[in-house]
Design an enzyme around this catalytic site. Structure first.
Site, PDB file in Angstrom:
ATOM      1  N   ASP A  37       0.946  -1.151   0.004  1.00 52.41           N
ATOM      2  CA  ASP A  37      -0.075  -0.096   0.066  1.00 52.41           C
ATOM      3  C   ASP A  37       0.823   1.286  -0.223  1.00 52.41           C
ATOM      4  OD1 ASP A  37       0.942  -0.054   2.541  1.00 52.41           O
ATOM      5  OD2 ASP A  37      -0.772   0.130   3.552  1.00 52.41           O
ATOM      6  N   ARG A  95      12.940  25.857  -0.323  1.00 53.47           N
ATOM      7  CA  ARG A  95      12.261  27.069  -1.108  1.00 53.47           C
ATOM      8  C   ARG A  95      10.961  27.530  -0.777  1.00 53.47           C
ATOM      9  NH1 ARG A  95      13.559  24.755  -7.062  1.00 53.47           N
ATOM     10  NH2 ARG A  95      12.861  22.748  -6.058  1.00 53.47           N
ATOM     11  N   GLN A  96      10.334  26.732   0.113  1.00 56.55           N
ATOM     12  CA  GLN A  96       8.951  27.257   0.630  1.00 56.55           C
ATOM     13  C   GLN A  96       9.408  27.903   2.109  1.00 56.55           C
ATOM     14  OE1 GLN A  96       5.754  24.680   0.147  1.00 56.55           O
ATOM     15  NE2 GLN A  96       6.682  23.243  -1.196  1.00 56.55           N
ATOM     16  N   HIS A 129      18.990  26.736   0.843  1.00 54.04           N
ATOM     17  CA  HIS A 129      18.514  27.689  -0.156  1.00 54.04           C
ATOM     18  C   HIS A 129      18.691  29.095   0.123  1.00 54.04           C
ATOM     19  CE1 HIS A 129      16.462  29.193  -3.654  1.00 54.04           C
ATOM     20  NE2 HIS A 129      15.479  29.729  -2.802  1.00 54.04           N
ATOM     21  N   LYS A 191      16.845  37.079 -13.572  1.00 53.51           N
ATOM     22  CA  LYS A 191      15.834  36.018 -13.876  1.00 53.51           C
ATOM     23  C   LYS A 191      14.479  36.280 -13.541  1.00 53.51           C
ATOM     24  CE  LYS A 191      15.575  31.919 -11.316  1.00 53.51           C
ATOM     25  NZ  LYS A 191      16.016  30.650 -10.722  1.00 53.51           N
ATOM     26  N   ARG A 193      10.732  34.458 -12.464  1.00 54.87           N
ATOM     27  CA  ARG A 193      10.280  33.020 -12.540  1.00 54.87           C
ATOM     28  C   ARG A 193       8.501  33.393 -12.320  1.00 54.87           C
ATOM     29  NH1 ARG A 193      11.080  27.595 -11.672  1.00 54.87           N
ATOM     30  NH2 ARG A 193      13.277  28.213 -11.009  1.00 54.87           N
ATOM     31  N   ASP A 218      24.860  27.273  -9.064  1.00 51.74           N
ATOM     32  CA  ASP A 218      23.716  27.675  -8.516  1.00 51.74           C
ATOM     33  C   ASP A 218      23.626  26.667  -7.139  1.00 51.74           C
ATOM     34  OD1 ASP A 218      21.048  28.641  -8.138  1.00 51.74           O
ATOM     35  OD2 ASP A 218      20.389  28.290  -9.927  1.00 51.74           O
TER      36      ASP A 218
END
Ligand code: R5P
Length: 291
Positions: A37, A95-96, A129, A191, A193, A218
């Protein structure tokens, strides 16, 4: 008795063994079985003796599965040690770290709460990050940099007069540091986004890259969208060879192929995430920070 015991989660067993060797620590392996499962069953193969216990586990895809495994191992071993540290070489959800659009959740904060609740006393991570993400974990946390070991790898490649390029303004300090260690110059692209679609565009005008060999630096490469757009932009301006240096190569959705098709000669990353591009070992950087 050794001061440390290192436990390798299944996402980072090779790196964990290297860290254990450098710390002269006992190494304990873990096992992950998956039920039909989809549930994971995690087993630690030995009970740690009284020591500082270091659980090494990156949380790259499958992010939640790897995170749950880390939480499970920590919650088990905190019964045997009052000092359980989580080494999370690549930490997902970094990144959040803020509410970009109304209603979004700062998930890295939730990750911090889960780690704390499971018994983590300290976190060590590599090239997180953002500083904000580190702060949002709200547990004693340290970030170490892989830039120096990455640059050392590039030094050995003897690329002729390389120019360092950051694909975005957020990576300026990283590119500057990389260029300083390599004793060369750097430029920063602009850049954009789209926060809804994720689409990336390079907004910079003309840059002086004609016939120069470039190293795009990066913290992470995920879908490769940023690197592809930057490479296409730079190739139009008649640059020489393009190399990519990053700490964390997630390379999801066939990113590697897309990046190569855009004209990148080679991607070099670290072993925070295992894979073909992971040529640079960060175990010394991690073990030095733990000693
Ligand atoms: C963004 O700020 C990061 O530093 C990376 O440039 C980005 O996350 C890479 O993502 P992707 O490869 O999907 O463009």
């Amino acid at each position: 008795m050794t001061k440390f015991t290192v436990i390798g989660g299944n996402a980072s067993s090779d790196l964990a063994k290297r860290v254990a060797r450098k710390l002269k620590a006992t190494y304990i392996k873990t096992e992950r079985k998956v039920f039909p499962d989809g549930e994971s069953k995690i087993t630690i193969k030995q009970i740690p003796k009284k020591s500082i216990v270091i659980v090494v586990q990156s949380t790259y895809p499958p992010v939640d599965t790897n995170l749950l495994e880390l939480l499970s191992i920590v919650s088990k071993v905190q019964k045997f040690s009052s000092k359980v540290y989580a080494v999370i070489p690549y930490i997902g959800y970094a990144r959040q770290d803020r509410e970009f659009l109304g209603g979004e959740i700062i998930t890295i904060r939730i990750v911090g709460k889960l780690l704390k609740a499971s018994g983590v006393k300290k976190i060590l991570t590599v090239d997180i990050h953002s500083k904000l993400a580190l702060k949002e974990l709200k547990i004693p946390s340290e970030n170490v940099s892989a830039m120096e070991v990455l640059v050392n790898h590039f030094k050995k490649m003897n690329i002729k007069e390389p120019l360092i390029v950051s694909p975005d303004l957020g990576g300026k300090e990283r590119a500057k540091k990389f260029a300083n260690i390599l004793k060369t110059d750097y430029i920063v692209l602009k850049k954009h986004r789209d926060r809804k679609t994720g689409k990336v565009d390079i907004l910079s005008g003309k840059v002086n890259v004609k016939n120069r060999n470039l190293i795009l630096v990066d913290d992470m490469v995920s879908t490769g969208g940023s690197i592809v757009k930057a490479t296409q932009f730079l190739k139009k301006q008649k640059c020489g060879q393009v190399f990519v240096a990053c700490t964390h190569a997630l390379l999801v959705n066939n990113a590697s192929k897309k990046i190569k098709s855009a004209g990148v000669s080679q991607i070099i990353s670290t072993n925070t995430i295992p894979g073909d591009s992971a040529k640079v070992d960060v175990s010394k950087v991690i073990s030095d920070a733990l000693k």
